[in-house]
Design an enzyme around this catalytic site. Structure first.
Site, PDB file in Angstrom:
ATOM      1  N   ASP A  93       0.862  -1.179   0.000  1.00 17.01           N
ATOM      2  CA  ASP A  93       0.000   0.000   0.000  1.00 17.01           C
ATOM      3  C   ASP A  93       0.896   1.226   0.000  1.00 17.01           C
ATOM      4  O   ASP A  93       2.107   1.121   0.070  1.00 17.01           O
ATOM      5  CB  ASP A  93      -0.981  -0.040   1.168  1.00 17.01           C
ATOM      6  CG  ASP A  93      -0.305  -0.022   2.519  1.00 17.01           C
ATOM      7  OD1 ASP A  93      -1.018  -0.117   3.535  1.00 17.01           O
ATOM      8  OD2 ASP A  93       0.941   0.043   2.588  1.00 17.01           O
ATOM      9  N   ASP A 268      -7.607  -7.667   0.681  1.00 12.35           N
ATOM     10  CA  ASP A 268      -6.617  -7.830   1.746  1.00 12.35           C
ATOM     11  C   ASP A 268      -7.349  -7.555   3.050  1.00 12.35           C
ATOM     12  O   ASP A 268      -8.268  -6.735   3.078  1.00 12.35           O
ATOM     13  CB  ASP A 268      -5.444  -6.851   1.610  1.00 12.35           C
ATOM     14  CG  ASP A 268      -5.767  -5.475   2.196  1.00 12.35           C
ATOM     15  OD1 ASP A 268      -6.423  -4.671   1.480  1.00 12.35           O
ATOM     16  OD2 ASP A 268      -5.428  -5.242   3.376  1.00 12.35           O
TER      17      ASP A 268
END
Lengths: 379, 379
Positions: A93, A268
């Site tokens: 991320d 996720d």
């Protein structure tokens, strides 16, 4: 080494999609669930065990890693894959979400975010360019743009301001990403809170800029599931068919199937590992809380028919004991059970979509959850 | 199922012995190091991984298990081997040492020990008979007598009082053990503090009573190593050649080799797992503290030549990172490295004794420790 990032759609069943992503470190079968390896480790689990549980790809958190051990250090050590002994696909991320949730003294300007490290108080700055650079130093196969997650509830004006800032940062991210090693990919992130029009504007803006894949961010932050699903319904048709869709931070097993039904390809979530550490197993009978006293004398395994050894080889009584005794092995075993269950769920979804029977698959799975756990005889 | 406990002496080299213990759950190669599975788990490690590291037998703590989950419960669930998924030999201690070190309000009388559980404050009693019964409920292959460990420093009078009490409890333990399932064994424990004559009296008294094996207790409690070795030197010649000798709670890798040289066959210690959790790896270069900043940029594994994958597959920098980040995987990997190193040490000792070159083996190992870790080039 792969020359280009590629997504191949293998089959569809209504809006559900079965696909395959090719990355420099191997293939990702979609729909895919990415275990979260926050600090370059899926908590408590060896990489080989994460792999054996069925995971093709893991997520690592740029915010944590840029603070410790540092992205430049990871690069000097040969990159994140080598560092964490996971020679398979990795998605990172951007750091944006956790800067907002973990750091102190966060100040967002059009330039970027300045913040104080929660580790040692150092003042740092995260810009779209620095986020791209950091993820390149880590060597992620898939990187994420720096975005702004506007906290809900928010006014339409705040949501739209966030959408515009995230789009500006999306442009800058793409420019900074030019020159990345072949095969590495960059995803844009759709924002827009709980407002359909804002979500639509965000998605269209990203598609105009053009990314390898598109994430839907800013959901699974406490809003009702139906809001999350409504936002997916709004956004999915806008996104290009030939690019993966990634629903960030999701979710429960039910969230996953609901989202797969709506055309999501990637997920996720910390839930399988976090809940595992707290004593909750996800199973085909639904969630089972091993801390509950009803398990103290139960010699049965969690699931005698599971493909996961941890779900077969230990009694509920033992798992209960480990949790009550605060023994690390308890959380590790349950994390393994949960990662394996999530992977089995995704494998079942992939198979069902290919066979054109995803709706039946969902019904079957949901019926198992509804029936719930079978009580110990005589109790 | 084996009809009788058996110890077979395979080879000797000076005072060092290579042997084999047969138990109802399989063989134990000696000298043997027993990882400690305090609460029915070797902390953080799956049983299969403990086995893969080379362990033939583990120790479980009766004190903890009688309090939680309870010995009767473990028996109802099919016994400790099944409970903890370790279908191999298990030795249980009597609970005596930990009653003295962990419980509150301990009162020792000739009858036994009354104490308050550290878990929930319940008043309980541990007698030689209850200790034997508890270990039978657990189903231990090797049980230990309830003994009294007199805290050092102590006067000769206190030491002798403890020796006499432990001998009286040894007799009661043996009587209570009559009727145990075939193949299960009972060891007596030599006490006597740091006094040769007391140690001698204790050992002779136990031999007169007659046990399957003899432990040396009350050492490795802070006394200098030479005191411990002197006590072994005093006691070992008194103990029967055809029975195993077990040095309780020992020790460092150096302690192990020193004690093997003096005729010890069995060891248990929390050191490999506890030190692993605290960031210390035991290696052929001696101990390495991964928390030290010198490892932060070291891409080398702990030991590229180790038979243990954890010592080969992860960089020191990564292990350092895991420890600094308080990640469970760090302690688990280092515990695995350490258990494997201890087992490799014992395997090397066994092979060397059989080949008649134990002294050379010791010198070689000690030279490696003395040389120490090889620093990263340029540092």
């Amino acid at each position: 080494m792969l020359e280009a990032f590629a997504f191949r759609l293998i089959a569809t069943d209504a809006a559900a999609r079965r696909g395959e992503i090719a990355t420099p470190h191997g293939l990702v079968r979609t729909p895919a669930f990415m275990p979260v390896g926050t600090q370059a480790t899926v908590k408590g689990l060896r990489p080989a065990d994460v792999r054996a549980a069925g995971a093709d790809i893991v997520l690592a958190n740029t915010y944590h890693l840029m603070l410790r051990p540092g992205a430049e250090r990871v690069a000097r050590l040969g990159g994140l894959h080598r560092f964490m002994n996971w020679p398979h696909p990795i998605l990172t991320d951007s750091g944006g979400f956790q800067v907002m949730s973990l750091a102190a003294l966060r100040k967002v300007t059009p330039h970027g975010v300045t913040f104080r490290s929660h580790l040692d108080g150092t003042m740092l700055e995260l810009t779209p360019e620095r986020a791209i650079e950091t993820q390149a130093l880590l060597g992620a196969d898939i990187s994420m743009q720096l975005d702004e997650c506007v906290r809900l509830p928010a006014t339409r004006a705040e949501i739209d301001r966030g959408v515009r800032l995230s789009l500006a940062w999306a442009e800058r991210s793409k420019r900074a990403f030019a020159g990345a090693d072949p095969g590495r990919a960059l995803f844009g992130i759709v924002q827009g809170g709980d407002d359909e029009a804002s979500r639509n504007e965000s998605a269209k803006g990203l598609v105009d800029i053009g990314f390898h894949g598109y994430a839907i961010g800013g959901l699974a932050v406490g809003e009702p599931q139906e809001v999350m699903l409504a936002m997916i319904d709004e956004v999915a048709p806008v996104l290009p068919r030939g690019c993966p869709r990634y629903l960030m931070g999701v979710g429960t097993p039910d969230d996953l199937l609901q989202a797969v039904a709506r055309g999501i390809d990637m997920f996720d979530c910390v839930m399988p590992t976090r809940n595992g550490r707290h004593g909750v197993a996800f199973t085909r009978f639904g969630p089972i809380n091993l801390r509950n006293a009803r398990h103290a004398d139960d010699a049965r395994p969690l699931d005698a028919e599971s493909a996961c050894a941890a779900a077969r080889d230990y009694s509920r009584a033992y798992l209960h004991h480990l949790m009550k005794a605060n023994e690390v092995l308890g959380g590790t075993l349950l994390s393994t059970v949960n990662i394996a269950y999530y992977q089995q769920l995704m494998q079942g979804a992939r198979d069902a979509i290919e066979a054109g029977c995803f709706a039946d698959f969902r019904q079957h799975i949901e019926a198992g959850w509804r029936q719930g756990d079978i009580p110990l005889a005589g109790k």
